[in-house]
Scaffold this motif. Sequence first.
Motif, PDB file in Angstrom:
ATOM      1  N   CYS A 433       0.808  -1.226   0.000  1.00  0.00           N
ATOM      2  CA  CYS A 433       0.000   0.000   0.000  1.00  0.00           C
ATOM      3  C   CYS A 433       0.838   1.272   0.000  1.00  0.00           C
ATOM      4  CB  CYS A 433      -0.936   0.014   1.215  1.00  0.00           C
ATOM      5  SG  CYS A 433      -2.046  -1.408   1.296  1.00  0.00           S
ATOM      6  N   TRP A 434       2.090   1.184   0.415  1.00  0.00           N
ATOM      7  CA  TRP A 434       2.968   2.354   0.432  1.00  0.00           C
ATOM      8  C   TRP A 434       4.043   2.273  -0.650  1.00  0.00           C
ATOM      9  CZ3 TRP A 434       2.866   6.746   3.537  1.00  0.00           C
ATOM     10  CH2 TRP A 434       1.896   6.760   4.546  1.00  0.00           C
ATOM     11  N   TRP A 435       4.729   1.145  -0.703  1.00  0.00           N
ATOM     12  CA  TRP A 435       5.873   1.087  -1.608  1.00  0.00           C
ATOM     13  C   TRP A 435       5.447   1.110  -3.068  1.00  0.00           C
ATOM     14  CZ3 TRP A 435       7.783  -2.328  -5.350  1.00  0.00           C
ATOM     15  CH2 TRP A 435       9.098  -2.089  -5.770  1.00  0.00           C
ATOM     16  N   TRP A 436       4.500   0.271  -3.483  1.00  0.00           N
ATOM     17  CA  TRP A 436       4.106   0.215  -4.881  1.00  0.00           C
ATOM     18  C   TRP A 436       3.523   1.537  -5.377  1.00  0.00           C
ATOM     19  CZ3 TRP A 436       5.277  -2.563  -8.921  1.00  0.00           C
ATOM     20  CH2 TRP A 436       5.791  -3.843  -8.746  1.00  0.00           C
ATOM     21  N   PRO A 437       2.524   2.146  -4.727  1.00  0.00           N
ATOM     22  CA  PRO A 437       2.059   3.458  -5.212  1.00  0.00           C
ATOM     23  C   PRO A 437       3.145   4.529  -5.109  1.00  0.00           C
ATOM     24  CG  PRO A 437       0.467   2.473  -3.709  1.00  0.00           C
ATOM     25  CD  PRO A 437       1.712   1.659  -3.603  1.00  0.00           C
ATOM     26  N   GLY A 438       3.970   4.449  -4.053  1.00  0.00           N
ATOM     27  CA  GLY A 438       5.002   5.462  -3.878  1.00  0.00           C
ATOM     28  C   GLY A 438       6.039   5.451  -4.978  1.00  0.00           C
ATOM     29  N   ILE A 439       6.495   4.261  -5.382  1.00  0.00           N
ATOM     30  CA  ILE A 439       7.525   4.189  -6.414  1.00  0.00           C
ATOM     31  C   ILE A 439       6.956   4.619  -7.768  1.00  0.00           C
ATOM     32  CG2 ILE A 439       7.126   1.784  -7.064  1.00  0.00           C
ATOM     33  CD1 ILE A 439      10.111   1.427  -7.268  1.00  0.00           C
ATOM     34  N   LEU A 440       5.664   4.362  -8.015  1.00  0.00           N
ATOM     35  CA  LEU A 440       5.047   4.817  -9.256  1.00  0.00           C
ATOM     36  C   LEU A 440       4.930   6.333  -9.305  1.00  0.00           C
ATOM     37  CD1 LEU A 440       2.251   2.106  -9.575  1.00  0.00           C
ATOM     38  CD2 LEU A 440       4.189   2.405 -11.110  1.00  0.00           C
ATOM     39  N   THR A 739       0.608   2.965 -19.710  1.00  0.00           N
ATOM     40  CA  THR A 739       0.995   1.864 -18.822  1.00  0.00           C
ATOM     41  C   THR A 739       1.284   2.367 -17.425  1.00  0.00           C
ATOM     42  OG1 THR A 739       1.924   0.678 -20.712  1.00  0.00           O
ATOM     43  CG2 THR A 739       2.625  -0.020 -18.516  1.00  0.00           C
ATOM     44  N   TRP A 740       2.059   3.441 -17.335  1.00  0.00           N
ATOM     45  CA  TRP A 740       2.436   3.981 -16.031  1.00  0.00           C
ATOM     46  C   TRP A 740       1.211   4.458 -15.251  1.00  0.00           C
ATOM     47  CZ3 TRP A 740       2.963   9.697 -15.459  1.00  0.00           C
ATOM     48  CH2 TRP A 740       3.224  10.054 -14.136  1.00  0.00           C
ATOM     49  N   LEU A 741       0.331   5.241 -15.887  1.00  0.00           N
ATOM     50  CA  LEU A 741      -0.811   5.817 -15.184  1.00  0.00           C
ATOM     51  C   LEU A 741      -1.894   4.773 -14.929  1.00  0.00           C
ATOM     52  CD1 LEU A 741      -0.873   9.273 -16.937  1.00  0.00           C
ATOM     53  CD2 LEU A 741      -0.438   8.823 -14.520  1.00  0.00           C
ATOM     54  N   ALA A 742      -1.982   3.733 -15.765  1.00  0.00           N
ATOM     55  CA  ALA A 742      -2.932   2.650 -15.475  1.00  0.00           C
ATOM     56  C   ALA A 742      -2.499   1.872 -14.237  1.00  0.00           C
ATOM     57  CB  ALA A 742      -3.039   1.718 -16.687  1.00  0.00           C
ATOM     58  N   LEU A 743      -1.195   1.616 -14.095  1.00  0.00           N
ATOM     59  CA  LEU A 743      -0.705   0.961 -12.881  1.00  0.00           C
ATOM     60  C   LEU A 743      -0.969   1.819 -11.651  1.00  0.00           C
ATOM     61  CD1 LEU A 743       2.703  -0.537 -14.067  1.00  0.00           C
ATOM     62  CD2 LEU A 743       0.771  -1.827 -13.148  1.00  0.00           C
ATOM     63  N   LEU A 744      -0.714   3.123 -11.782  1.00  0.00           N
ATOM     64  CA  LEU A 744      -0.954   4.025 -10.658  1.00  0.00           C
ATOM     65  C   LEU A 744      -2.440   4.046 -10.294  1.00  0.00           C
ATOM     66  CD1 LEU A 744       0.137   6.097  -8.659  1.00  0.00           C
ATOM     67  CD2 LEU A 744      -0.150   7.854 -10.417  1.00  0.00           C
ATOM     68  N   ALA A 745      -3.319   4.066 -11.305  1.00  0.00           N
ATOM     69  CA  ALA A 745      -4.759   4.060 -11.027  1.00  0.00           C
ATOM     70  C   ALA A 745      -5.167   2.784 -10.292  1.00  0.00           C
ATOM     71  CB  ALA A 745      -5.534   4.198 -12.336  1.00  0.00           C
ATOM     72  N   MET A 750      -5.386   0.823  -2.959  1.00  0.00           N
ATOM     73  CA  MET A 750      -4.641   0.470  -1.746  1.00  0.00           C
ATOM     74  C   MET A 750      -3.912   1.676  -1.172  1.00  0.00           C
ATOM     75  SD  MET A 750      -3.116  -3.357  -2.491  1.00  0.00           S
ATOM     76  CE  MET A 750      -2.476  -3.032  -4.112  1.00  0.00           C
ATOM     77  N   GLY A 751      -3.356   2.546  -2.056  1.00  0.00           N
ATOM     78  CA  GLY A 751      -2.590   3.685  -1.560  1.00  0.00           C
ATOM     79  C   GLY A 751      -3.431   4.704  -0.818  1.00  0.00           C
ATOM     80  N   MET A 752      -4.656   4.959  -1.291  1.00  0.00           N
ATOM     81  CA  MET A 752      -5.503   5.961  -0.655  1.00  0.00           C
ATOM     82  C   MET A 752      -6.595   5.341   0.201  1.00  0.00           C
ATOM     83  SD  MET A 752      -5.864   8.711  -3.769  1.00  0.00           S
ATOM     84  CE  MET A 752      -6.435   9.989  -2.656  1.00  0.00           C
ATOM     85  N   GLY A 753      -6.773   4.027   0.092  1.00  0.00           N
ATOM     86  CA  GLY A 753      -7.822   3.393   0.881  1.00  0.00           C
ATOM     87  C   GLY A 753      -7.316   2.606   2.067  1.00  0.00           C
ATOM     88  N   GLU A 754      -6.051   2.126   2.014  1.00  0.00           N
ATOM     89  CA  GLU A 754      -5.541   1.298   3.107  1.00  0.00           C
ATOM     90  C   GLU A 754      -4.246   1.851   3.719  1.00  0.00           C
ATOM     91  OE1 GLU A 754      -5.291  -2.913   2.370  1.00  0.00           O
ATOM     92  OE2 GLU A 754      -6.711  -2.791   0.705  1.00  0.00           O
ATOM     93  N   ALA A 755      -3.453   2.609   2.952  1.00  0.00           N
ATOM     94  CA  ALA A 755      -2.158   3.077   3.468  1.00  0.00           C
ATOM     95  C   ALA A 755      -2.324   3.946   4.711  1.00  0.00           C
ATOM     96  CB  ALA A 755      -1.401   3.851   2.379  1.00  0.00           C
ATOM     97  N   GLY A 756      -3.410   4.707   4.775  1.00  0.00           N
ATOM     98  CA  GLY A 756      -3.620   5.591   5.917  1.00  0.00           C
ATOM     99  C   GLY A 756      -4.048   4.886   7.181  1.00  0.00           C
ATOM    100  N   ARG A 757      -4.206   3.573   7.143  1.00  0.00           N
ATOM    101  CA  ARG A 757      -4.617   2.803   8.323  1.00  0.00           C
ATOM    102  C   ARG A 757      -3.404   2.136   8.989  1.00  0.00           C
ATOM    103  NH1 ARG A 757      -7.264  -1.345   7.912  1.00  0.00           N
ATOM    104  NH2 ARG A 757      -8.572  -1.098   9.778  1.00  0.00           N
ATOM    105  N   VAL A 758      -2.269   2.777   8.928  1.00  0.00           N
ATOM    106  CA  VAL A 758      -1.040   2.200   9.469  1.00  0.00           C
ATOM    107  C   VAL A 758      -1.155   1.975  10.974  1.00  0.00           C
ATOM    108  CG1 VAL A 758       1.405   2.631   9.872  1.00  0.00           C
ATOM    109  CG2 VAL A 758       0.403   3.134   7.647  1.00  0.00           C
ATOM    110  N   LEU A 759      -1.666   2.959  11.709  1.00  0.00           N
ATOM    111  CA  LEU A 759      -1.719   2.832  13.165  1.00  0.00           C
ATOM    112  C   LEU A 759      -2.672   1.717  13.618  1.00  0.00           C
ATOM    113  CD1 LEU A 759      -1.580   6.590  14.238  1.00  0.00           C
ATOM    114  CD2 LEU A 759       0.259   4.902  14.180  1.00  0.00           C
ATOM    115  N   PRO A 760      -3.888   1.623  13.101  1.00  0.00           N
ATOM    116  CA  PRO A 760      -4.725   0.471  13.498  1.00  0.00           C
ATOM    117  C   PRO A 760      -4.119  -0.871  13.099  1.00  0.00           C
ATOM    118  CG  PRO A 760      -6.074   2.194  12.536  1.00  0.00           C
ATOM    119  CD  PRO A 760      -4.655   2.600  12.321  1.00  0.00           C
TER     120      PRO A 760
END
Length: 836
Positions: A433-440, A739-745, A750-760
């Motif tokens: 949720c962090w590394w894959w969206p972040g590297i893109l 290709t790049w923007l389809a992967l990011l989409a 996961m990046g905006m729906g689950e990454a922010g739930r790090v503390l729980p």
Amino acid sequence: LLGCLVLRSWAMLRSVVQYRPANAAPRWWESGAARKRLVVVRASSPPPKGASPQRKQLPAKYQKYAITGATEAAAGKSRYVRRLREDERRAESDPEQRHCLIIGERGLRKIDIAKLIHFGSLRRYERAGKVECGRLASHVSKNTIFVVSEEDCEGYQEKWIQHVLFGLPANSSPASFGKSDSGASADQMAQPLQTAQDSGLLHVLQGGTLILANVHLLSSCARSMLAMYVAAKVNIYGNPVGPSRPEDASKRVRLLMTSSTPLPEFDGLTKHLTVIKVPPLRLRALDIEAEAKYALRLASSRLGLSSETRPKEITPEAIRALQSYSFPGNLAELRGMMERAIIQVSGVLGSDIDEPGIVTEDVLWPSSSGSGTRFRWNLLRAFPRFKALLRSSFWPQGLMDYVVVPAFAITNLGLIFGPQDRDSNLFLNVFWCWWWPGILVTYPLVGRLWCAFCPFMAYGELVQKWRRAKGAALMKWPRKDLDTYGGWFLLALFAIILAWEELWDLPQHAILSSALLLLITFGAVVGSFFYEKRLWCRYLCPIGGMNGMFAKLAFTELRAKRGVCTASCTTYACLKGGPEDGEGMETDGCPLNSHPAQLVDNRNCVNCMTCLKACPHSSVEFNLRPPGIELWTTHAPAPHEVGLMFLLLGAVFTHRLPEIGAIFGVSEAYLHASLGDEGFGFHALSTAASLGYPGLIAFGTYTLGRFLPTSDRSEVSTRCEAPPNPRFVEEAYGYLPLTWLALLAHYLDMGMGEAGRVLPVTAQMLGLRGFAQSGLLPTLVADVHVIDFLQGLCLLLGAGLSLLLTRKLCRQPWNELWPECLAILLLTSQLWVLIV
């Protein structure tokens, strides 16, 4: 074929025994080596009847005009070379020994052609001299042939021709050249007007040959004086010739002149003059390989290399790089390029970068076009503190040693021994949720920066340090095999990883995700155990291949000033490593064996800044540039990279198989089946089909476009020099933004729906289930409508950029690109249905 074989064998036999007529010329079947031997045969063949058995030498006073041996001026078998050799043969065997004017661009070794004509002619044992017309002023002042004041310097060339060439008095007027003297007899007109010690150069060379280099640099008046001699209007003493004043033909000196431009003064003199036109190297792409190999032999001999140390082979990739360059400096530029390449690979300067005896494309520096170097802003010059940070020990080695290595070890321990689902494992959440969206997201900003502190090679470099401490010698790279097969290995490995990820649902299994990370690390460790530097990163790493491909879209680039490197650098420390040298620090050289002045795109640069630290000449630049500009300027397409691009685009369809199944009414159980389940075979076939689907669509529309009629008038003829129908491997890079923007989409969920739930997730991992579900811990999760909006924006932006890039790469009007545009819009609409 049998006839050609017999003729070729007979030609080689005659060359070996040195049996060749004096006026013989190379045949079309003869190789460059046979052509080179022919020059030796000409110089050593028996003299004609009545000629001296030894070549006549110039007097000591005129030794500065003596000529030396010649090298072959054109190698290869193209029709241009065959025509040039035929012109040389006619000039050599001309029974009248007419004068020659050799016309061609700068750097075409026209002097060597003139020398070959002389050495192959009947006059080869007579005296011969050479004058560089562009240096007449320096010759006049240095040798004090006669004094020219500043007021009278405009006519120094005419005076030189009169006094030095023809032997006329230094104070004679150019206007009187070739004029009759009514008080002189015919016998007096046929004699020199000076004493023997002041005889003109033509009198000294009588019966021989004079080579005049760069005649176009003479003034029009000076060329007119030479034209009078060519037209047989004056003799070798500058006296007029006519019916009542005949000239002794045996005393006439043959002029072999070279020029970079046509000369109007010699128009209409075809009876007395042979004109030879030398084709530029850019028209002789077929001969590039032969010319490069011949230049390699010449440079090796000039540098005094033995047969063991001199390079013996040029890779096909290097030949293609040379063939794609226009060579404005022609042969002179090519030979200088090959000499510089030899210095890097032959061990003359202690090179240790390559297989001995092989010249690769990495050591060739053909200058890039102007569009490939414009619109750049050097961030290192604008921000000195930023430069100091990049030259510090922290980047990237300190970051790898003190942060990356321990963090990677902790991550794998957490994946192996912690909870196995993503909702309860912090490390699995960070990885997917962090590394894959972040590297893109970072690709357009910093390119392949992730590879500079990659955890996989961090452990590989630890292995290399251990091996060197034990006294082991790491092997050189097998560049030829890696260039041929490395990219396809990378592509196959990535396809296996994507299929593994889908069939075993790696994002939801922590231990399998750790196995993926450790598998890539194992490859890096094995490569580092046997070979020097980062072989795995450059050729075999699947993540590195993806990073290098998307790095071509970046706003930034690392390059070096090619002129500074060529003129000032003799150590190549940025490439090979070396001790501290002035501003340059001690380094081991570029880990990817790439010279910053040779880079044509961002694929083989990880921004580790080793070259910046090693360079003592401040040549390295970290530039801000238009994004992706290299794709239509200096970029080098690769078939395996195109395959990887479509594979990654297909991965988006693969990850959306449940949505595809819902559209076609396929049971969800079949699309989630694992090994041993009933629908596993169907799941595997669906995965393979979805991975290959975008590539098939793109290639199908490309093929369709080749069969459709095109308009009579293409923009190619007026706006660019690219071919009207580029190859698929070149045109396919237009799909890269999509290709790049389809992967990011896809990863925004996961990046905006689950990454922010790090503390729980962290609390859940620590066993604090009630605290994690109490809602007391803050979260940062975007609304589903916001995520949908951004996903749609990514797809629309990707489609628009891909359409523009395809138009830029193909350089054709829109009405001829409708199949490619249709494929881009079709894939975008399908992704919109699946993702948004």
